[in-house]
Design a protein around this motif. Structure first.
Motif, PDB file in Angstrom:
ATOM      1  N   UNK A 191       0.806  -1.215   0.000  1.00 57.12           N
ATOM      2  CA  UNK A 191       0.000   0.000   0.000  1.00 57.12           C
ATOM      3  C   UNK A 191       0.839   1.264   0.000  1.00 57.12           C
ATOM      4  N   UNK A 192       1.903   1.287   0.814  1.00 60.15           N
ATOM      5  CA  UNK A 192       2.768   2.473   0.847  1.00 60.15           C
ATOM      6  C   UNK A 192       3.539   2.637  -0.464  1.00 60.15           C
ATOM      7  N   UNK A 193       3.851   1.516  -1.110  1.00 61.86           N
ATOM      8  CA  UNK A 193       4.520   1.620  -2.413  1.00 61.86           C
ATOM      9  C   UNK A 193       3.598   2.275  -3.437  1.00 61.86           C
ATOM     10  N   UNK A 194       2.335   1.873  -3.456  1.00 67.76           N
ATOM     11  CA  UNK A 194       1.376   2.486  -4.382  1.00 67.76           C
ATOM     12  C   UNK A 194       1.148   3.958  -4.036  1.00 67.76           C
ATOM     13  N   UNK A 195       1.088   4.264  -2.743  1.00 75.27           N
ATOM     14  CA  UNK A 195       0.915   5.657  -2.325  1.00 75.27           C
ATOM     15  C   UNK A 195       2.104   6.500  -2.773  1.00 75.27           C
ATOM     16  N   UNK A 196       3.290   5.917  -2.736  1.00 79.42           N
ATOM     17  CA  UNK A 196       4.485   6.641  -3.176  1.00 79.42           C
ATOM     18  C   UNK A 196       4.392   6.990  -4.662  1.00 79.42           C
ATOM     19  N   UNK A 197       3.937   6.034  -5.469  1.00 80.51           N
ATOM     20  CA  UNK A 197       3.821   6.304  -6.899  1.00 80.51           C
ATOM     21  C   UNK A 197       2.828   7.452  -7.144  1.00 80.51           C
ATOM     22  N   UNK A 198       1.710   7.418  -6.420  1.00 80.08           N
ATOM     23  CA  UNK A 198       0.702   8.469  -6.581  1.00 80.08           C
ATOM     24  C   UNK A 198       1.257   9.808  -6.117  1.00 80.08           C
ATOM     25  N   UNK A 199       1.962   9.795  -4.986  1.00 80.90           N
ATOM     26  CA  UNK A 199       2.531  11.037  -4.461  1.00 80.90           C
ATOM     27  C   UNK A 199       3.579  11.612  -5.409  1.00 80.90           C
ATOM     28  N   UNK A 209       3.671  11.229  -8.664  1.00 81.59           N
ATOM     29  CA  UNK A 209       2.955  11.815  -9.806  1.00 81.59           C
ATOM     30  C   UNK A 209       2.388  13.181  -9.453  1.00 81.59           C
ATOM     31  N   UNK A 210       1.803  13.287  -8.260  1.00 79.03           N
ATOM     32  CA  UNK A 210       1.264  14.573  -7.834  1.00 79.03           C
ATOM     33  C   UNK A 210       2.342  15.624  -7.679  1.00 79.03           C
ATOM     34  N   UNK A 211       3.496  15.235  -7.131  1.00 81.54           N
ATOM     35  CA  UNK A 211       4.589  16.196  -6.943  1.00 81.54           C
ATOM     36  C   UNK A 211       5.115  16.691  -8.287  1.00 81.54           C
ATOM     37  N   UNK A 212       5.244  15.792  -9.260  1.00 82.08           N
ATOM     38  CA  UNK A 212       5.707  16.208 -10.589  1.00 82.08           C
ATOM     39  C   UNK A 212       4.709  17.161 -11.249  1.00 82.08           C
ATOM     40  N   UNK A 213       3.408  16.852 -11.100  1.00 83.70           N
ATOM     41  CA  UNK A 213       2.389  17.711 -11.693  1.00 83.70           C
ATOM     42  C   UNK A 213       2.412  19.101 -11.072  1.00 83.70           C
ATOM     43  N   UNK A 214       2.546  19.169  -9.743  1.00 79.40           N
ATOM     44  CA  UNK A 214       2.589  20.464  -9.071  1.00 79.40           C
ATOM     45  C   UNK A 214       3.858  21.230  -9.414  1.00 79.40           C
ATOM     46  N   UNK A 215       4.941  20.505  -9.635  1.00 85.63           N
ATOM     47  CA  UNK A 215       6.190  21.166 -10.016  1.00 85.63           C
ATOM     48  C   UNK A 215       6.070  21.792 -11.399  1.00 85.63           C
ATOM     49  N   UNK A 216       5.459  21.081 -12.336  1.00 85.37           N
ATOM     50  CA  UNK A 216       5.244  21.639 -13.661  1.00 85.37           C
ATOM     51  C   UNK A 216       4.289  22.830 -13.608  1.00 85.37           C
ATOM     52  N   UNK A 217       3.269  22.698 -12.757  1.00 81.04           N
ATOM     53  CA  UNK A 217       2.315  23.801 -12.625  1.00 81.04           C
ATOM     54  C   UNK A 217       2.997  25.044 -12.074  1.00 81.04           C
ATOM     55  N   UNK A 218       3.885  24.870 -11.089  1.00 77.43           N
ATOM     56  CA  UNK A 218       4.592  26.018 -10.509  1.00 77.43           C
ATOM     57  C   UNK A 218       5.475  26.702 -11.547  1.00 77.43           C
ATOM     58  N   UNK A 219       6.097  25.914 -12.407  1.00 75.88           N
ATOM     59  CA  UNK A 219       6.935  26.505 -13.455  1.00 75.88           C
ATOM     60  C   UNK A 219       6.095  27.340 -14.418  1.00 75.88           C
ATOM     61  N   UNK A 220       4.930  26.822 -14.785  1.00 73.13           N
ATOM     62  CA  UNK A 220       4.055  27.565 -15.699  1.00 73.13           C
ATOM     63  C   UNK A 220       3.565  28.858 -15.068  1.00 73.13           C
TER      64      UNK A 220
END
Length: 412
Positions: free
Chosen positions: A335-343, A345-356
């Motif tokens: 479960x924590x491994x799956x949560x890590x993958x989701x987290x 993905x969310x961190x990468x998306x927010x990082x791209x959003x911050x750059x924009x």
């Protein structure tokens, strides 16, 4: 048919062997570094000393508890109508441990050594879990410090952008104040991250002195893909905690055998010689004495048998608790491994959003509140991903340690 059966057997054996192979985990403390740290840990050293005590105890039980006893008696005989005579009596005697009792004592000693060996392995296991936890906490704190430093640079860039727009007349003094306040807050967070990293290293280096401070990236856990039954069988087979209660059961059984054998008292044999009537009479002989058993011996035997039943139930309880912990640990690791993958993905998306948003604000196409919100969301997402990585990594390492797949724990 025989060929098919042989191939099936080979596949099953290969699969089991694969599940038992120590995995290659990048970033894990090498065995040549971790093992000395564990061996010199006071908990492990105490268990090692306890093993030596158990060996001495076994040696004591192997020997008879009885010793030779010397006796001497001197007396003077006086006759009413005659002379006086000096007389004496000397002898030695010893209680003999019956063969069944000696065998039971040796079984107790052997099981005592096995219990101490299991406690030594359990001490290594617990120290390994503590070492992994402190080490991961330190790496996570260092990663948090790096994230805080990167966020500080980003906030400083935000302030430069606001100042540039203010000079161009495209921003207000209020925007500059907000950006300055955001920078001050980020400086505080950066300082907190540095403090946490220093504190984490202090906890690790003081608890396990001698560890070298090396620049290591926080590893990523691996997916638990093997069958749960393999993990369960492996962990149960390697569990020193279970071995402790199992050896305690064997000790109780050996003590029950000893109490059963002790219902028959040990005889005492002796030899003696005596001189009477001033040496005119010489006497020599042998003696044998056997205590008459009473109800106390039967009660002790019944008590020992009841203790065996207690120990047997303790083994069943410990095994059930262990199976529960293993099932929970496997679910948690996946479960924590799956949560890590989701987290992530969310961190990468927010990082791209911050750059924009940062680019839009620099071009005068966005407002400061949106920029600050995007930056805060990016920081929060990165920290959440870091926490998810720490949780997943501890769960994964915990399984490896419980299964004795790293640091040579399987050799104990």
């Amino acid at each position: 048919m025989m060929i098919r059966l042989l191939l099936t057997t080979l596949i099953m054996v290969a699969g089991s062997a694969y599940a038992l192979q120590p995995p290659s985990v990048p970033g894990l403390l090498p065995t040549e570094i971790a093992r000395p740290l564990l061996e010199q840990d006071p908990r492990v050293a105490a268990a090692r000393a306890g093993l030596e005590v158990a060996k001495q105890e076994s040696s004591i039980l192997d020997k008879s508890p009885y010793e030779w006893t010397g006796k001497a008696l001197g007396q003077r005989r006086s006759l009413d109508t005659g002379p006086r005579y000096r007389e004496w009596n000397v002898g030695i005697e010893r209680t003999i441990r019956l063969p069944g009792k000696g065998s039971a004592d040796r079984n107790i000693g052997k099981a005592t050594i096995e219990e101490s060996e299991a406690r030594y392995g359990e001490a290594l296991h617990e120290s390994a879990r503590e070492l992994v936890s402190l080490w991961v906490d330190w790496l996570a704190a260092e990663r948090g410090r790096e994230l805080a430093a990167a966020n500080l640079v980003a906030v400083q860039e935000n302030l430069k952008s606001v100042d540039k727009r203010l000079r161009a007349g495209d921003a207000s003094k209020l925007d500059l104040n907000l950006a300055s306040a955001e920078l001050a807050e980020q400086k505080r967070m950066d300082n907190d991250a540095k403090t946490q990293a220093a504190a984490a290293w202090a906890r690790l280096s003081v608890r396990f002195p001698g560890i070298n401070r090396q620049s290591v990236l926080l590893p990523s856990p691996m997916l638990i893909a093997e069958d749960e039954a393999r993990w369960r069988d492996r962990i149960i087979a390697e569990s020193d905690e279970l071995k402790v209660v199992q050896t305690q059961l064997r000790i109780a059984q050996a003590q029950a055998d000893r109490a059963q054998a002790d219902r028959v008292p040990d005889p005492t044999f002796g030899v003696y010689t005596a001189s009477e009537v001033g040496g005119r009479e010489r006497i020599s002989g042998v003696t044998i004495s056997i205590p008459l058993p009473g109800g106390l011996r039967d009660s002790r035997s019944s008590k020992a048998l009841a203790a065996v039943e207690v120990a047997r139930n303790a083994v069943d309880l410990k095994k059930r608790e262990l199976e529960t912990e293993i099932a929970s640990a496997l679910v948690t690791a996946r479960g924590t491994y799956e949560s890590l993958q989701i987290a992530n993905e969310g961190a990468l998306a927010m990082q791209e959003n911050a750059k924009l948003v940062q680019r839009a604000y620099a071009l005068g196409e966005g407002d400061l509140q949106t920029l600050l919100l995007a930056r805060r969301q990016t920081t929060s997402a990165a920290n959440s991903a870091l926490l998810a990585q720490v949780g997943a990594l501890k769960a994964y390492y915990g399984l490896l340690i419980d299964a004795h797949l790293i640091w040579g724990l399987d050799s104990e």
